[in-house]
Each structure stands twice: as structure tokens, then as C-alpha cells.
Design an enzyme around this catalytic site. Structure first.
Site, PDB file in Angstrom:
ATOM      1  N   HIS A 188       0.989  -1.227   0.025  1.00 15.47           N
ATOM      2  CA  HIS A 188      -0.048   0.162   0.015  1.00 15.47           C
ATOM      3  C   HIS A 188       1.018   1.143  -0.120  1.00 15.47           C
ATOM      4  CE1 HIS A 188      -4.004   1.902   1.588  1.00 15.47           C
ATOM      5  NE2 HIS A 188      -3.407   2.615   0.720  1.00 15.47           N
ATOM      6  N   HIS A 240       1.755   4.846  -1.704  1.00  7.51           N
ATOM      7  CA  HIS A 240       1.491   5.993  -2.611  1.00  7.51           C
ATOM      8  C   HIS A 240       2.813   6.594  -3.200  1.00  7.51           C
ATOM      9  CE1 HIS A 240      -2.850   6.957  -1.029  1.00  7.51           C
ATOM     10  NE2 HIS A 240      -2.254   6.096  -0.387  1.00  7.51           N
ATOM     11  N   LYS A 297      -6.799  -0.775  -8.377  1.00  9.63           N
ATOM     12  CA  LYS A 297      -7.214  -0.213  -7.011  1.00  9.63           C
ATOM     13  C   LYS A 297      -8.470   0.398  -7.422  1.00  9.63           C
ATOM     14  CE  LYS A 297      -7.151   1.754  -2.852  1.00  9.63           C
ATOM     15  NZ  LYS A 297      -6.326   2.734  -2.584  1.00  9.63           N
ATOM     16  N   HIS A 306     -10.847   2.821  -5.430  1.00  9.55           N
ATOM     17  CA  HIS A 306     -10.774   3.907  -4.136  1.00  9.55           C
ATOM     18  C   HIS A 306     -12.108   4.895  -4.113  1.00  9.55           C
ATOM     19  CE1 HIS A 306      -9.443   7.023  -1.706  1.00  9.55           C
ATOM     20  NE2 HIS A 306      -8.204   6.555  -1.442  1.00  9.55           N
ATOM     21  N   HIS A 319     -10.336   0.354  -1.236  1.00  6.17           N
ATOM     22  CA  HIS A 319     -10.590   1.357  -0.345  1.00  6.17           C
ATOM     23  C   HIS A 319     -12.165   1.624  -0.442  1.00  6.17           C
ATOM     24  CE1 HIS A 319      -9.449   5.402   1.737  1.00  6.17           C
ATOM     25  NE2 HIS A 319     -11.003   5.313   1.686  1.00  6.17           N
ATOM     26  N   HIS A 340      -6.638  -1.222   4.757  1.00  8.17           N
ATOM     27  CA  HIS A 340      -6.958  -0.757   5.938  1.00  8.17           C
ATOM     28  C   HIS A 340      -8.365  -1.113   6.604  1.00  8.17           C
ATOM     29  CE1 HIS A 340      -8.361   2.104   3.168  1.00  8.17           C
ATOM     30  NE2 HIS A 340      -7.405   2.653   3.111  1.00  8.17           N
ATOM     31  N   HIS A 357      -6.874  13.735   2.231  1.00  6.98           N
ATOM     32  CA  HIS A 357      -8.070  13.461   1.270  1.00  6.98           C
ATOM     33  C   HIS A 357      -8.700  14.913   1.018  1.00  6.98           C
ATOM     34  CE1 HIS A 357      -8.233   9.090   1.232  1.00  6.98           C
ATOM     35  NE2 HIS A 357      -7.744   9.307   2.649  1.00  6.98           N
ATOM     36  N   ASP A 413       0.801   2.643   3.627  1.00  8.10           N
ATOM     37  CA  ASP A 413      -0.016   3.991   3.255  1.00  8.10           C
ATOM     38  C   ASP A 413       0.736   5.088   3.125  1.00  8.10           C
ATOM     39  OD1 ASP A 413      -2.193   5.240   2.395  1.00  8.10           O
ATOM     40  OD2 ASP A 413      -3.517   4.518   4.042  1.00  8.10           O
TER      41      ASP A 413
END
Length: 567
Positions: free
Chosen positions: A133, A135, A216, A218, A245, A271, A319, A359
Site C-alpha cells: 500500500h 502512494h 485499485k 478507491h 478502499h 486498512h 483527502h 499507506d
């Protein structure tokens, strides 16, 4: 001849029955088996065994190892043993007894003039960690990851773009191609996640063929039942994984609707406690599904007095939320729950959550996957005592094997790369990490990438010897020049391999296809395959397993922390 255990351990490292403390944790291991022979141990140095005509043979390079790690303690999901480890052509080729077969009995790892030696006495050897995971926000993550013991990163992103800061996607063929070229000389294995949030297959299929190894889905791009179902349809066709996610806001349905959208198909749930995202407040129930491969991210590992306070600001930043908008603040508040974070600790200890990842820079720390895992294991040892499987031995062997599987073999299995990485097993890439026991889990000694030393704790380069202060983590020769592309891989789909992508993009690193992904189930997660019946009270957020409340207190002090770091 007899020798005391203390004297033996000082010269050759501990043997069967000896116990070793891991760092400053309350975790203790005991050597289960010793592959070396008493009186025939191979040790390098002045007046020692590995010399011509003694422990070193006359054989040429085709018959001897490139590197031998001597008398090392191996910790892996399959066991805790002492052995010599032979490396050749960048791979692990033998675990057993090293030496010279002309002068020593039962030698299965031959040392010759063409063999380098790494002294493993009183050191621990583990597989390089696999973080699923990541980024890809900045390339400097690679140094932080490598020097913490990570050797494989799976994730998505294009740099500090707003989408990449929030979501682990490398979207579209152009970005995928450019990112594959960008990582070609980074000393770490890389895999890319494509953007899986689309309700028709064409836009996903072109990403699979362009080089992503997984998709992925999300919520920031949409995690509706339609997008989940479509991504899984594409994954089934191309034998790749889908990472999820889920929908924190429950906009397009509740956790039940998402689970139904899976249609009993394999999926990697990111998560799964929920602070990092997912149906509030009960995404954690996914840990009980036989087709869901659940993971945690490290900001909630383990539950401490600071965990909840730290998360709110991280969430707002990652976010793209506005603290002046009440709905944004409410969204953030709904994701951070003491009750589910506390339950997450226990679910890890029970083997119900199978993996731990970072993450990175998007609420998690890439250099802390390993240490946060062992901090969680330590916390559970303090609060829950020995596991039933450890009662007879009286040490934490089973717990240690369960926890190391969470960041090595299980993420490798989940994304279809366990044939190359994820464990200390014959035939796999020699992506290995050496630790002194007192620094285990927090500061490795040496990191090998594809059989070559790529990073190490190194003293002053101008000093007379290699150990004087200041000791820093520095790139070694395996992380330089053409050696990098020769000792790393980029993981892709078989469909991408079939397009001749390597030549098309001018890549020097080897491409490796993921495989055997879609057939995986929770039962395939090593030592972490428990599927309990989990319920969450929608008012109090209390988590129960088979009706029993899961809760624990936060810790105010952790091991592998301030004792090892100035800052």
C-alpha cells in the site's frame, strides 16, 4: 570436547534451545533447529575456518556459492532456525551446512575462492518486507523503505499530484509507462496499481496491458458496487488482484452491499479497520469473509494514547478536506474510532487480519512497516500473554512467525509474487535483511537486494575502519549503476508481458508477471487465516467476535521507539 553455551554463542551464535530477545520488546524466540554441525562450523577471520584447504574448497565458481551467510538465525513464517545460507546468481539456492566437502562432513553449501562471506553469527536474517500500500508521492521513499528493511513496494501514484496524495493509483497507459521508466533504476522491486474505479471494462483493460499488476478501487474515485464488480471481472480475466478502499460515507450502499458485490471473489481489503477508509463504522467485519484478504496500514498500529489525536489532521490533509466545512469534518470524525482501532490489535493477534502495510505519506510511514508490526506484537504479548500455540515452549515463536508473515509472505501471496519474493526459501530472489538482535525490527545491519548489498548502516567513510561514528544508512554498491537494474524487478500482469512492454519502453530491469492470484482465499494466508464472525455496534462501535467483546487499553510507551532514535 565440551564448551559452555555462553562461549559457544559468542563464537558461533546461539543454537537449539537458546533464547533471544527481539530488540527491547517483550518478545523472545527460541532456536528450533540448527543446520550447522557442532565442531564443523565455518567462520571467517584470521586463524578461523574459512581458509584454503580448510573450510574453503578448490572448486571453481560454477560449483561454489557467490555469497554465504554463516551461522545466522533465520526468522520466517515456516520456522526459526540457525543455518548457513548460500546465494548464487542473485537467488537463495541453499539453506543448510556450508564448508569444504573435501575436509568436512555433510556439506551442502560449498565455499570456494569465488565466494564472499557475510558473518551471520549472532545476527538474524529475514526476508525483505513487501509493502502493498504505497502512494508513489516522491522517489525518496525508496531510500527510507530500503533502509528499514523493505525490498518490494506495490502501490500507485505519479508523484505529488492531488490524486496520488489521496489514492494509490497510477492511471492510464501514459502515466504507467512513464512511471515504469522512472523506477527502472531504483534499488527496490516495484509493482503498480491502476485506477480501478470505472463501471465498464475497456479503460481498466488498457491499464492492465500497459503494465499494472493490480487494480485499485478507491472511494475518492468511486467505490460503488458497479465499479467493484467491474474491476473484479477484469481481474478474473487477467489473473490480477483488486485492492479496495471502500465507501466510508456509505453513499452507494453499506458494507453488506460491498461484500455482495464481491460475489465470493478474492479481493485485497486495505486498512480493514476503517481509519484509513471504508464503510463506517463496520468495514472491519470484512475480516471474517473467506474470500477477503485483509490488511492494516501502519498509522493505527498499535493502539496508543496518541493514535486517535494524530489521525484527524492526517485525514484532512490526505483527502483534500476543508476544516471549515462541517460535512468534511464529520466525514473525518466518522472514520476515527477508538473501539475499532483497539479491536484491530486483537484481530491481528488472532490471525484474523493477514497483512500490514504503510499507506506511505497518505496517513502512513513507509519506513515503519516493520517496527509497527513488532510494536503491535509486543503490545499483544503484554496484554494477552503467550498464545496457546506458544504455551508449551514458553517463548513467542508462533506469535513471531505469525507477525513476520504479515509483511513478507502474505502480501506476496496476495498480489501473486510469492514465487519471487516474500520468504527465505530456496529459489527466491535474495532480497534479505540482516539484524543484530538488539536492533531487530528497527535498525537493520545490511540489506541485500538480489544477492548484492544495497544498503547498510555504515560508519564514517573517511575513518580507518568501517564502524566509527557517525553511523548512517547509506546506499551501497548494489544500489548503484547497472547493478541496480540487474538485481531488481518490476512486477506486471502476464497480459503486459505478452505485449513486449520491456522492449517498447526500453527497460533494463527484468519484468516479472504476477500469477495464481484469483484462486487465493483467506485460508492461503500463512498463519493468519482466521475467519471469525465479527459484529460492530452501530451506536457504540464496540466490536465483538462470536459475541465476545474485543477491546484493549492503549499503550503510553512503546519499544523500538525513543530508545533507538534521537528524534
Amino acid at each position: 570436547m565440551k564448551i559452555s553455551r555462553d562461549a559457544y554463542a559468542n563464537m558461533y551464535g546461539p543454537t537449539v534451545g537458546d533464547r533471544i530477545r527481539l530488540g527491547d520488546t517483550e518478545l523472545w524466540i527460541e532456536i528450533e533447529k540448527d543446520h550447522t554441525h557442532y565442531g564443523e562450523e565455518v567462520v571467517f577471520g584470521g586463524g578461523k575456518v574459512i581458509r584454503d584447504g580448510m573450510g574453503q574448497s578448490q572448486l571453481c565458481s560454477d560449483s561454489v556459492m557467490d555469497t554465504v551467510i554463516t551461522n545466522v538465525i533465520i526468522i520466517d513464517w515456516w520456522g526459526i532456525v540457525k543455518a548457513d545460507v548460500g546465494l548464487k546468481d542473485g537467488r537463495i539456492v541453499a539453506i543448510g551446512k556450508a564448508g569444504n566437502p573435501d575436509t568436512q562432513p555433510d556439506v551442502d553449501i560449498i565455499i570456494g575462492a569465488g565466494t564472499e562471506i557475510i558473518a551471520g553469527e549472532n545476527q538474524i536474517l529475514t526476508a525483505g518486507a513487501v509493502d502493498t500500500h504505497v502512494h508513489y508521492i516522491c522517489p525518496q521513499q525508496v531510500d527510507e523503505a530500503l533502509m528499514s528493511g523493505l525490498t518490494t513496494m506495490i502501490g500507485g501514484g505519479t508523484g505529488p499530484a492531488t490524486g496520488s496524495v489521496a489514492t494509490t493509483n497510477t492511471p492510464g497507459p501514459w502515466h504507467i509507462g512513464k512511471m515504469m521508466q522512472a523506477v527502472d533504476d531504483l534499488p527496490i522491486n516495484i509493482g503498480f496499481l491502476g485506477k480501478g474505479s470505472a463501471s465498464t471494462p475497456a479503460a481498466l483493460e488498457e491499464q492492465v496491458k500497459a503494465g499494472v499488476m493490480s487494480l485499485k478501487v478507491h472511494e475518492d474515485w468511486a467505490a460503488t458496487p458497479a465499479t467493484i464488480g467491474n474491476a473484479l471481472d477484469v481481474a478474473d480475466r487477467y489473473d490480477i488482484q483488486v485492492a479496495l478502499h471502500a465507501d466510508s460515507l456509505n453513499e452507494s450502499g453499506f458494507v453488506k452491499d460491498t461484500l455482495e458485490a464481491f460475489k465470493d471473489r478474492c479481493i485485497h481489503s486495505y486498512h480493514t479497520e476503517g481509519a484509513g477508509g471504508g464503510h463506517a463504522p463496520d468495514i472491519i467485519v470484512a475480516c471474517g469473509q473467506p474470500n477477503v484478504l485483509p490488511s492494516s496500514t501502519n498509522p493505527t498500529r498499535p493502539y496508543t494514547i496518541n493514535t486517535v489525536d494524530e489521525h484527524l489532521d492526517m485525514l484532512m490533509e490526505c483527502h483534500h478536506l476543508d476544516p471549515n466545512i462541517p460535512e468534511d469534518v464529520a466525514f473525518a470524525d466518522s472514520r476515527i474510532r477508538r473501539e475499532t482501532i483497539a479491536a484491530e490489535d486483537i484481530l491481528h493477534d488472532l490471525g484474523a487480519i493477514s497483512m500490514i502495510s504503510s499507506d506511505s505519506q497518505a496517513m502512513g510511514r513507509i519506513g515503519e512497516v516493520v517496527c509497527r508490526t513488532w510494536q503491535t506484537a509486543h503490545k499483544m504479548r503484554l496484554q494477552r500473554g503467550l498464545l496457546p500455540e506458544d504455551q508449551e515452549r514458553g517463548t513467542d515463536n508462533f506469535r513471531v512467525k505469525r507477525y513476520i508473515a504479515k509483511y513478507t509472505i502474505n502480501p506476496a501471496i496476495t498480489h501473486g509474487v510469492s514465487h519471487e519474493v516474500g520468504s527465505v526459501e530456496i529459489g527466491k530472489m535474495a532480497d534479505l535483511v540482516l539484524w543484530r538482535p538488539k536492533f531487530f525490527g528497527v535498525k537493520p545491519s545490511i540489506i541485500l537486494k538480489g544477492g548484492m548489498i544495497a544498503g547498510a548502516a555504515m560508519g564514517d567513510p573517511n575513518a580507518a575502519i568501517s564502524t566509527p561514528q557517525p553511523v548512517h544508512y547509506r546506499r551501497m554498491f548494489g544500489a548503484l549503476g547497472r547493478a541496480v537494474s540487474a538485481t531488481r524487478v518490476t512486477f506486471v500482469s502476464q497480459a503486459a508481458m505478452d505485449t513486449g512492454l520491456e522492449e517498447k519502453l526500453g527497460l533494463r530491469s527484468r519484468l516479472v508477471a504476477c500469477k495464481n492470484v484469483r484462486s487465493m482465499r483467506k485460508k492461503d494466508m500463512k498463519l493468519n487465516d482466521y475467519c471469525p464472525n465479527i459484529t460492530v455496534d452501530p451506536e457504540t462501535y464496540e466490536v465483538r467476535v462470536d459475541g465476545v467483546l474485543l477491546t484493549c487499553e492503549p499503550l503510553s510507551e512503546l519499544p523500538l521507539a525513543q530508545l533507538y532514535h534521537l528524534f
